[in-house]
Motif scaffolding. Sequence first.
Motif, PDB file in Angstrom:
ATOM      1  N   ASN A  70       1.575  45.631 -35.231  1.00 42.66           N
ATOM      2  CA  ASN A  70       0.873  44.494 -34.626  1.00 42.66           C
ATOM      3  C   ASN A  70      -0.552  44.360 -35.151  1.00 42.66           C
ATOM      4  O   ASN A  70      -1.066  43.249 -35.293  1.00 42.66           O
ATOM      5  CB  ASN A  70       0.866  44.635 -33.103  1.00 42.66           C
ATOM      6  N   ILE A  71      -1.188  45.501 -35.424  1.00 48.50           N
ATOM      7  CA  ILE A  71      -2.522  45.446 -36.041  1.00 48.50           C
ATOM      8  C   ILE A  71      -2.436  44.760 -37.398  1.00 48.50           C
ATOM      9  O   ILE A  71      -3.226  43.864 -37.724  1.00 48.50           O
ATOM     10  CB  ILE A  71      -3.110  46.859 -36.191  1.00 48.50           C
ATOM     11  N   LEU A  72      -1.454  45.195 -38.192  1.00 45.23           N
ATOM     12  CA  LEU A  72      -1.269  44.569 -39.507  1.00 45.23           C
ATOM     13  C   LEU A  72      -0.925  43.088 -39.366  1.00 45.23           C
ATOM     14  O   LEU A  72      -1.451  42.244 -40.101  1.00 45.23           O
ATOM     15  CB  LEU A  72      -0.168  45.299 -40.283  1.00 45.23           C
ATOM     16  N   ASN A  73      -0.027  42.774 -38.417  1.00 48.45           N
ATOM     17  CA  ASN A  73       0.326  41.370 -38.183  1.00 48.45           C
ATOM     18  C   ASN A  73      -0.920  40.546 -37.884  1.00 48.45           C
ATOM     19  O   ASN A  73      -1.104  39.437 -38.398  1.00 48.45           O
ATOM     20  CB  ASN A  73       1.298  41.247 -37.011  1.00 48.45           C
ATOM     21  N   ALA A  74      -1.765  41.097 -37.008  1.00 44.53           N
ATOM     22  CA  ALA A  74      -2.969  40.376 -36.606  1.00 44.53           C
ATOM     23  C   ALA A  74      -3.905  40.163 -37.797  1.00 44.53           C
ATOM     24  O   ALA A  74      -4.432  39.063 -37.998  1.00 44.53           O
ATOM     25  CB  ALA A  74      -3.685  41.141 -35.498  1.00 44.53           C
ATOM     26  N   LEU A  75      -4.093  41.211 -38.581  1.00 41.77           N
ATOM     27  CA  LEU A  75      -4.965  41.081 -39.748  1.00 41.77           C
ATOM     28  C   LEU A  75      -4.419  40.050 -40.720  1.00 41.77           C
ATOM     29  O   LEU A  75      -5.179  39.232 -41.271  1.00 41.77           O
ATOM     30  CB  LEU A  75      -5.098  42.441 -40.444  1.00 41.77           C
ATOM     31  N   PHE A  76      -3.122  40.054 -40.916  1.00 37.83           N
ATOM     32  CA  PHE A  76      -2.510  39.092 -41.829  1.00 37.83           C
ATOM     33  C   PHE A  76      -2.625  37.666 -41.281  1.00 37.83           C
ATOM     34  O   PHE A  76      -2.842  36.715 -42.044  1.00 37.83           O
ATOM     35  CB  PHE A  76      -1.045  39.456 -42.066  1.00 37.83           C
ATOM     36  N   MET A  77      -2.455  37.499 -39.961  1.00 41.73           N
ATOM     37  CA  MET A  77      -2.536  36.156 -39.391  1.00 41.73           C
ATOM     38  C   MET A  77      -3.978  35.644 -39.353  1.00 41.73           C
ATOM     39  O   MET A  77      -4.226  34.456 -39.570  1.00 41.73           O
ATOM     40  CB  MET A  77      -1.902  36.126 -38.001  1.00 41.73           C
ATOM     41  N   VAL A  78      -4.932  36.537 -39.082  1.00 39.81           N
ATOM     42  CA  VAL A  78      -6.339  36.146 -39.183  1.00 39.81           C
ATOM     43  C   VAL A  78      -6.651  35.735 -40.620  1.00 39.81           C
ATOM     44  O   VAL A  78      -7.336  34.729 -40.871  1.00 39.81           O
ATOM     45  CB  VAL A  78      -7.254  37.296 -38.718  1.00 39.81           C
ATOM     46  N   ALA A  79      -6.120  36.506 -41.563  1.00 40.79           N
ATOM     47  CA  ALA A  79      -6.316  36.169 -42.975  1.00 40.79           C
ATOM     48  C   ALA A  79      -5.691  34.808 -43.296  1.00 40.79           C
ATOM     49  O   ALA A  79      -6.264  34.019 -44.050  1.00 40.79           O
ATOM     50  CB  ALA A  79      -5.711  37.252 -43.867  1.00 40.79           C
ATOM     51  N   ALA A  80      -4.511  34.544 -42.703  1.00 46.76           N
ATOM     52  CA  ALA A  80      -3.854  33.250 -42.935  1.00 46.76           C
ATOM     53  C   ALA A  80      -4.729  32.110 -42.440  1.00 46.76           C
ATOM     54  O   ALA A  80      -4.881  31.082 -43.123  1.00 46.76           O
ATOM     55  CB  ALA A  80      -2.499  33.218 -42.243  1.00 46.76           C
ATOM     56  N   ALA A  81      -5.305  32.280 -41.246  1.00 45.06           N
ATOM     57  CA  ALA A  81      -6.186  31.240 -40.707  1.00 45.06           C
ATOM     58  C   ALA A  81      -7.409  31.058 -41.602  1.00 45.06           C
ATOM     59  O   ALA A  81      -7.814  29.922 -41.897  1.00 45.06           O
ATOM     60  CB  ALA A  81      -6.613  31.599 -39.281  1.00 45.06           C
ATOM     61  N   GLY A  82      -7.976  32.175 -42.071  1.00 45.91           N
ATOM     62  CA  GLY A  82      -9.140  32.088 -42.944  1.00 45.91           C
ATOM     63  C   GLY A  82      -8.817  31.437 -44.271  1.00 45.91           C
ATOM     64  O   GLY A  82      -9.576  30.587 -44.766  1.00 45.91           O
ATOM     65  N   VAL A  83      -7.690  31.831 -44.865  1.00 43.49           N
ATOM     66  CA  VAL A  83      -7.280  31.243 -46.146  1.00 43.49           C
ATOM     67  C   VAL A  83      -7.067  29.746 -46.007  1.00 43.49           C
ATOM     68  O   VAL A  83      -7.506  28.952 -46.856  1.00 43.49           O
ATOM     69  CB  VAL A  83      -5.990  31.933 -46.647  1.00 43.49           C
TER      70      VAL A  83
END
Length: 628
Positions: free
Chosen positions: A378-391
């Motif tokens: 879930n930590i990784l999921n969150a980091l990836f989804m935050v990254a998706a929003a930023g990208v």
Amino acid sequence: MSHASQFSLLSQRRFGPFFWTQFFGAFNDNLFKTALMVILTYDALSWTTLDASTITNLIPGLFILPYVVFSATAGQIADKFEKAGLARFVKWLEVAIMAIAAAGWMTHTLWLLVAAVVGMGIHSTLFGPVKYAYLPQQLKADELIGGNGLIEMGTFVGILLGEILGAVLVVHKPLGVELVAGATIAVAVVGLIASYRVPLTPAAAPELKINWNPLSESIRNLGFSRQNRVVFLAMLGNSWFWFYGALILAQFPVYAKDYLHGTHGVFVLLLTVFSLGIGAGSLLCERLSGRKIEIGLVPFGSIGLSLFGVDLYFASNSYVNTYVVDAVALLAQQGAYRILFDIVMIGVFGGFFIVPLFALIQTRCDREHISRTIAGMNILNALFMVAAAGVAIVLLGQGMTIPQLFLITAVLNALVAVYIFSLVPEFLMRFLAWLLIHTIHRVKCVDAERIPAEGAAVLVCNHVSYVDAIVIVAASPRPIRFVMDHRIFKMPLLGWIFKTGKAIPIASAKEDPWLMEKAFVDIAQALHEGDLVCIFPEGKLTTTGEMNEFKGGIAKILARSPVPVIPMALRGLWGHWLSRNKSNVFERTFRGGWRSRLALAVGQPVAPAEATPEFLQQQVSKLRGNWK
């Protein structure tokens, strides 16, 4: 053997109440978030001066931010405490958060609604490790893929219905926000009631001392997960899917409004077809996998995600309508069906991608650390989804269009897939095996559950063709180390497949005594590590269709490693174009017609003291029968 449908789990207390608890949680999350995004997209000036595209990417980012901060703590809590009680605590928390959100709706206070978004993120962070750790404790091994499929289907159907209801209620005049406020509280209460039927589920590690420092625990958690390479890469694969999905889903409100020129009903339609696709793909996993954890579906899912993501770009550019349309009128527009088909297929292949990954993580990680492993994911999921929003925010801010964003995401998915599958060749080998038995052949497995799900064992089988090993791989619930003639490793395609599958090359003492001795050492090491090892005791392919004499290598293996031996027999491969049948190759290739029938029969385990070559040959011969 006939099995009950996965839907029968819904009527059982060990699964049904938990399913509805998580269903209503997902439903409420998305009812609330979608209502907020719709009102800020279609009535932005009444609430804020921020740009609509920024808002629709910012709100999902705020929702998943607690996953980064609190997941490690949530994983420890889920391992330490009984899970039914935790589920009820989380549901009470949801009721309180929705009460805060209701105050925000009624007073037109945006910061209260944003606080509730973060609160629901905390709610989901706490429940995530409970959800996926609960299933392996309550479900049998052959129920796990179906149970995960139902959970994923329920999650995305809950997302779909929540998004639809949120989008419909919030624009209802004149009581839209009041209806949303009342509905979210009501759904939270229904979920709370369901949670009181969840059966007692003991803690995995009740003696665990919780580290309340989220940073140090997150680092420790991810470090522990990295020790199991396959599990960690499966976690990364799962997180990549959430990057892909979050990036695409966050664009739907603006895509529906500015590119398809649709009302909010068009936005709801896009969400509907995507969620139905995910649900359908998740449910199909049990059928396509044969009720076992079939990670061969993961590359299949990845291929579909890229193909239909690329086509969505071209379909979007082909759409020419410039008039405002509702959902019904959209269907009459040229190119609309192609867009909807691409979106539903992205969902279907997304289901193929994530369900086996979840099941793989649940079964191959440390049982006492499962909640913390899920929390790490879930930590990784969150980091990836935050990254998706930023990208998305950065690329759209640079002038890129949403269809171009779809294209870039699809191409990145292909690159990520190649990278992950090159690191874990097991995914690709299982995919080739799955493809073989679902396209060219129809394979019936008889008593395949006798292949042990854990622990060392030697599998022995008759040797009919060059694809014997691939058929056996497709029937096994776990990786197998095959002992293969060294000459096979020189064949262009098959050699690469067996090398990536960590097969053990062997030669006769006359050809290469050093390689033969090394093979027995490698076999002993593999069995010492708890692996399955498969040998073909005949030592060569049959040239007549009849079994050759079993050689004495099995006795040498068992002398070093006294483990159980599982006899198996392949049926129907004699005459295959990759067998040594001397009749016309074209006639043999098409003799059985498209999707010719094969079978793999598995016998009872044989104790090492009884596993002589002669006895094992008798067992394999009985299993094969007269069908060559």
